[in-house]
Design an enzyme around this catalytic site. Sequence first.
Site: not given
Length: 561
Positions: A163, A200, A394
């Site tokens: 990520d 994120h 996600s």
Amino acid sequence: MARRALPTAVAGLLLGIALLVAATTASAAGAQPTGRIVVLSEPGAAGARAARAAAASAGMRAAGPVVPQIGLTTVRAPRGESPARAARRLATAPGIGAAEPERRMRLRDVPDDPGLHLPEPVAGAAVSPLPAGTPLQWPLLRSNFPAAWEITRGERALVGVVDTGVDASHPELAPKLAAVVDQRGSGHANVPPSSDEDGHGTHVASLACAAAGNAVGIAGAGRDCRLVVEKTDLSDASIAASIVDATDRGAHAINMSFGDDGSRPASAAIRRAIRYAYHRRVVLVAAAADEPVREQGDPANLLQPTGSGADIGAGIGLSVTAATYGGARASFAGFGSQISLAAYGTAGVGASSPLGVVGAFPSSPTRFEQGTVPCRCRTAIAGDSRYGYLAGTSMAAPQVAATAALVRALNPDLPVRAVVRLLKRTATRPAGSGWSADLGWGILDAGRAVAAAAAIDRRAPVSQVRAQPGTRSGVVALRWTSGDPAPAGVVASGVRSVELSLEPLDGDKRETRRIVLRASVRATNVGVTPGARYAVRSRALDRAGNRERLGRDAVVVRAPR
């Protein structure tokens, strides 16, 4: 094991918290080119040298990750030549298996539409999909994670997260990081992998393995699991290098909350990296599209190929879509024959906006909070503002990856396909129904999955035989012991029978005697040729069908005349 109280944060309420959803980093168009070329040669140092030599002869220079384990080299085309043309030219060079222009994927989160960024009413309000009193971490409770934690707390589980990096100073993540690796190549020295300017990666990593039981903030799905965080720029080579490195560091499962739109064939480098991980018994988990489309793009469509979703035994990993609190597919989430199963990625839609799930946020402002339409997704738990709400596939995927890691660490004898099938088989779905295009095999049930794994005995039993001449001519006395070991936390099925083998050493081996006796029998006398020598071996069979290998070592005994 006695039931343990949930962390304080899990029992908190959503009352008074306004929620918004994250925006995507790119448009809905296909993955963007990076300007580099991914070259594949034979795995190993020799293949890497051949690739470098071929690239140099073609006027190209090294420009990114080199992963000799899968024969990957990244180069840049000569000035004035397009990557596509340079790749075609290089692909014909001796020793080169493939060469293709590299592209960059995009993160899986909700599309950046202004209508999705309106404040969400509090739980219990008329426009909210959440009833009053809904706990803060309702996805963990509805997916039955507390039941899973009663079987294993995940101390041995290791989750790889590919990520945007991680805020390594965050109290939810600092004690859980086994490794943080920069896979972005050169040019990023001013932004270390232990930071996460995007936000994120920190959110995704916390959903998998946030520190639990510390009376702070939230609990991760994998409870005491640890993390290998691979900071990627989402380019093909970076992703492939991340998968390989997380595999080499011992990850039980790898989470990939990103992808493309599937408009072009999947990268050969990523295909090879996925095979590398799969053959080393890593469970790969990818987020499905954050759009209501049938094509999930890769890597999701590599794990669950088109048309294979309804076959519970098909696929080499898990493609995960997002479910709502009410048990339906989220309106923004992918569906169709590439879906393996679902996990909670949003509460649903309230006041026209998807209501996200809570996770850790970096202390500095994130991408979601900046730009022309900043979200109001940051929140505080017990006065600590390093948390936020995001909705998307996600957020669903890391809960599945954490469960897969719990299962693999608990029962290391299970192969990847067995874990994939188990998570599908134990998912929650309407009684009597099977796979569906909306939710795949259903919504993740971590408690059922871990309990099922604890009941599967895949380890062979053991036995040891002792032999001595009998008290009569032509008789051998045999004594043996047997047992059925199992990994800690797994229930052994127990020994069913023991097979004894007496192989003549001085005669025809085709006359080998084999005797099968119940496990409760511990001794027997066997009539054989007087004065002959025999190699005696034992082999146990357990009630799960696992059979001990007949070892080469044998006890040699001579029968009395």
